[in-house]
Scaffold this active site. Sequence first.
Site, PDB file in Angstrom:
ATOM      1  N   ARG A  72       0.942  -0.524  -0.069  1.00  0.00           N
ATOM      2  CA  ARG A  72      -0.309  -0.090  -0.106  1.00  0.00           C
ATOM      3  C   ARG A  72       0.550   1.104   0.123  1.00  0.00           C
ATOM      4  NH1 ARG A  72      -2.322  -3.441  -1.355  1.00  0.00           N
ATOM      5  NH2 ARG A  72      -4.036  -4.434  -0.091  1.00  0.00           N
ATOM      6  N   SER A 104     -11.631  -0.326   2.201  1.00  0.00           N
ATOM      7  CA  SER A 104     -10.897  -0.862   3.559  1.00  0.00           C
ATOM      8  C   SER A 104     -10.094   0.781   4.386  1.00  0.00           C
ATOM      9  CB  SER A 104      -9.755  -1.199   2.924  1.00  0.00           C
ATOM     10  OG  SER A 104     -10.372  -3.030   2.824  1.00  0.00           O
ATOM     11  N   GLU A 116      -5.499   4.169   5.301  1.00  0.00           N
ATOM     12  CA  GLU A 116      -4.970   3.536   4.241  1.00  0.00           C
ATOM     13  C   GLU A 116      -5.825   4.900   3.705  1.00  0.00           C
ATOM     14  OE1 GLU A 116      -6.366   0.189   0.519  1.00  0.00           O
ATOM     15  OE2 GLU A 116      -5.713  -0.380   3.257  1.00  0.00           O
TER      16      GLU A 116
END
Length: 360
Positions: free
Chosen positions: A180, A250, A345
């Site tokens: 990520r 998410s 995130e």
Amino acid sequence: MKMRFNITDFAAVQAEESIQEQVSLAKYNTFRFDYLAEFLATATDLESLKALLAWAKHFKQPITMIGGGSNVLIAADVPGLVIINRLTGISAREQAGNQVSLTVASGENWHQVVEHAVTQHWFGIENLALIPGTAGAAPVQNIGAYGVEIKDVIARVQVINTTTGDVYWITGHDCGFAYRDSHFKGVWKGSLLITAIELSLKKQGVLQLNYGGLSERIEGIPSLESVFNLVCQVRSEKLPDPLAIGNAGSFFKNPIVDQKQHDVLKAQYPSLVSFPFEAGYKLAAGWLIDQAGWKGKVFQGVGVYDKQALVLVNYSESLADSLLDLEAQIKLSVNDKYGVLLEREPVQLPQSAYSSVEVG
């Protein structure tokens, strides 16, 4: 009333006509938080983007480029120029052997890109179906799902330098991809915006079914289309539609721990959900949040989604205060219980005063 400026740069003069002032960003982020952009304009092609960058440079304005707004947490009014990315275009080039190069403008809807590839029977991104956002945001976050990450198929990324307006390609190997993460979130954040990506897909490929229980749920002989459809089905069952409930998918990354910490946690919590990752283990953040008692909780107009604890949702709020409070409480709870720090995130806006940033 539009503010008038004394501009000598021709490109900046052109851009000024399309720039609005004090515009609500509620419809440009999937949490639907209602903060203002100091200035806002839409880029539909490279020339309009270059003109907007020239305007921002002329007036020393920070730049924020937003695509689908699905990986963004806007928590205050955003200073400077917000550019809405609507660069479009998809082209393919079949290469010798098994390879297909798919070039996609950064403003294209990512799920539609995946759907297009599956329709053409090209392998490589079928597991990334229904991830919200634009193609340009995919490498920034190095999006991933069900054992596949965008770094696995990125050949090149086309960028524009926000200061010079130069447009050029960077190979995927040089983008600093990690879990990520990428250089676009780090060392390049203040200088490069993505204008297109080139994917290396296959005419015949191996289907990835080893993650997320896909192999147990697939019916009959797996095919490219059946895997795509199953991923869409599973994601729809677990994740809320941003058009129905405000969310950014998410909200937390799956934390990574070393072997020693993993062994201690596994001994204490035998049902711990984890996966080998590099030299350590990746823990399922959703499981940690669920076991800490947060799944389905509602808190001051926001909450934790009742079907997937990894997702924070906005039921009624126009500002982000309650969500930030909820995030802090969840982080503290999980750290107290497991000794694990959760990391957000979505990208929070605004960022530092004079930087350029590109978000989903």
